[in-house]
Design a protein around this motif. Structure first.
Motif, short mmCIF file in Angstrom:
data_model
loop_
_atom_site.label_atom_id
_atom_site.label_comp_id
_atom_site.label_asym_id
_atom_site.label_seq_id
_atom_site.Cartn_x
_atom_site.Cartn_y
_atom_site.Cartn_z
N PHE A 56 0.66 -1.12 0.09
CA PHE A 56 0.03 0.00 0.10
C PHE A 56 0.80 1.17 0.07
O PHE A 56 0.43 2.23 -0.38
CB PHE A 56 -0.92 0.09 1.25
CG PHE A 56 -2.18 -0.90 0.71
CD1 PHE A 56 -3.09 -0.40 -0.09
CD2 PHE A 56 -2.40 -2.08 1.38
CE1 PHE A 56 -4.20 -1.46 -0.50
CE2 PHE A 56 -3.27 -3.05 1.53
CZ PHE A 56 -4.23 -2.66 0.48
N ARG B 98 -15.77 2.00 -4.88
CA ARG B 98 -15.54 2.31 -3.61
C ARG B 98 -16.90 2.78 -2.94
O ARG B 98 -17.15 2.35 -1.95
CB ARG B 98 -14.32 3.21 -3.12
CG ARG B 98 -14.22 3.56 -1.80
CD ARG B 98 -12.80 4.03 -1.48
NE ARG B 98 -12.59 5.23 -2.08
CZ ARG B 98 -11.55 6.16 -2.13
NH1 ARG B 98 -10.46 5.68 -1.66
NH2 ARG B 98 -11.56 7.25 -2.76
N GLY C 98 -6.65 4.37 5.23
CA GLY C 98 -6.12 4.89 4.08
C GLY C 98 -5.95 6.29 4.26
O GLY C 98 -5.66 6.73 5.51
N PHE D 169 -7.65 5.07 11.73
CA PHE D 169 -6.47 3.80 12.32
C PHE D 169 -5.82 3.35 10.95
O PHE D 169 -6.83 2.72 10.14
CB PHE D 169 -6.98 2.94 13.08
CG PHE D 169 -5.80 1.86 13.36
CD1 PHE D 169 -4.49 2.18 13.97
CD2 PHE D 169 -6.51 0.69 13.15
CE1 PHE D 169 -4.02 0.96 13.95
CE2 PHE D 169 -5.47 -0.35 13.11
CZ PHE D 169 -4.24 -0.21 13.63
N MET E 111 0.11 6.47 5.04
CA MET E 111 -1.23 6.63 4.92
C MET E 111 -1.94 7.58 5.96
O MET E 111 -2.61 8.75 5.56
CB MET E 111 -2.15 5.31 5.11
CG MET E 111 -2.15 4.39 3.80
SD MET E 111 -3.11 5.19 2.45
CE MET E 111 -2.65 3.94 1.22
C1 LIG Z 1 -7.78 -1.27 0.30
S1 LIG Z 1 -6.96 0.02 1.32
C2 LIG Z 1 -8.69 0.86 1.73
C3 LIG Z 1 -8.36 2.10 2.51
C4 LIG Z 1 -10.08 2.68 2.94
N1 LIG Z 1 -10.63 1.93 3.80
C5 LIG Z 1 -10.61 2.99 1.47
O1 LIG Z 1 -11.57 2.19 1.49
O2 LIG Z 1 -10.40 3.97 0.95
C6 LIG Z 1 -6.49 -0.68 2.77
C7 LIG Z 1 -5.94 -0.01 3.88
O3 LIG Z 1 -6.05 -0.83 5.17
C8 LIG Z 1 -4.67 -0.89 5.80
N2 LIG Z 1 -4.53 -2.03 6.49
C9 LIG Z 1 -4.36 -3.51 6.04
N3 LIG Z 1 -4.46 -4.00 7.16
C10 LIG Z 1 -4.66 -3.26 8.38
C11 LIG Z 1 -4.80 -3.55 9.68
N4 LIG Z 1 -4.66 -4.90 10.14
N5 LIG Z 1 -5.15 -2.65 10.58
C12 LIG Z 1 -5.15 -1.33 10.01
N6 LIG Z 1 -5.18 -1.04 8.82
C13 LIG Z 1 -4.92 -2.03 7.98
C14 LIG Z 1 -3.72 -0.70 4.55
O4 LIG Z 1 -2.80 -0.26 5.15
C15 LIG Z 1 -4.59 0.22 3.55
O5 LIG Z 1 -4.30 1.75 3.86
#
Ligand SMILES: C[S@@+](CC[C@H](N)C(=O)[O-])C[C@H]1O[C@@H](n2cnc3c(N)ncnc32)[C@H](O)[C@@H]1O
Length: 209
Positions: free
Chosen positions: A14, A36, A61, A82, A88
């Motif tokens: 990411f 999204r 994100g 978070f 991010m």
């Molecule tokens: C596909 S992106 C989606 C970002 C946001 N939720 C959106 O829909 O625009 C996934 C995000 O989740 C974060 N991520 C992955 N596993 C995670 C965890 N266990 N705890 C927190 N963040 C996590 C990644 O760093 C990334 O920024």
């Protein structure tokens, strides 16, 4: 490979999408804003109050969900973002610097329960982790979301009912029935499984009030 190294791979992945595409849907690995928004719409069904509420965006994100909530006139008094990836969080802070309503952190231990928690697309990318390892990890994160939400939480996953010829080994296709059962058995009697919105994923809504 240990979970720590798997999560480091997810962070590297990411970090690269963000560096390449910036604060755009592609920067967090969504194909488009429309793709999204369909998910945000489903996840927001957890919100049932008219008065201001607090929201924890788990895996925020750059916090595009905050903009969606505002565009739909959802009245949050506090938005806690978070993400495990510090770059991010820095981007989210840069974009939402103008309001005292926002808090962003990559430190889970700093979080306090919010009215609602939501996770959009957070568990889709498993990379080299095995299916079972990733399921254990998802369950651990669901328990965290449960303990960090008062009124309820929502979360989405790619579905195991995707077309076989389009499925990729680096993605996690969850079993909706297994996770529904887990949430119903462990978190609340009131759980909705939404699997009728024309994309290859599903949403779980866990209501606690
Ligand atoms: C596909 S992106 C989606 C970002 C946001 N939720 C959106 O829909 O625009 C996934 C995000 O989740 C974060 N991520 C992955 N596993 C995670 C965890 N266990 N705890 C927190 N963040 C996590 C990644 O760093 C990334 O920024």
């Amino acid at each position: 490979m240990s979970l720590d190294s798997e999560l480091q791979n997810v962070k590297d992945y990411f970090d690269k999408t963000l560096k390449t595409h910036g604060a755009t849907p592609r920067g967090v690995d969504w194909n488009s804003e429309e793709a999204r928004e369909v998910r945000f719409e489903q996840l927001s069904k957890v919100i049932t109050v008219d008065q201001p509420f607090t929201m924890l965006d788990y895996g925020c994100g750059y916090a595009a969900y905050a903009d969606y909530l505002e565009s739909q006139h959802f009245d949050f008094s506090r938005y806690i973002g978070f993400d495990i990836l510090e770059s991010m969080i820095e981007k989210a802070r840069e974009i939402h610097s103008d309001s005292k309503r926002f808090i962003f952190t990559s430190d889970l231990s700093k979080l306090e329960p919010a009215d609602y928690a939501t996770a959009c697309g957070v568990f889709n990318m498993k990379l080299d982790a095995s299916y079972d390892e990733w399921t254990d990890y998802v369950v651990k994160c669901l328990k965290e979301m449960d303990s960090l939400s008062v009124k309820g939480f929502s979360v989405n996953f790619l579905t195991k009912y995707s077309d076989a010829d389009k499925m990729r080994p680096d993605l996690y296709y969850a079993d909706p029935c297994y996770l529904f059962d887990f949430c119903k058995t462990n978190f609340s009697k009131n759980v909705a499984l939404l699997h009728d919105y024309h994309v290859y994923d599903f949403t779980l809504i866990i209501r606690k009030d």
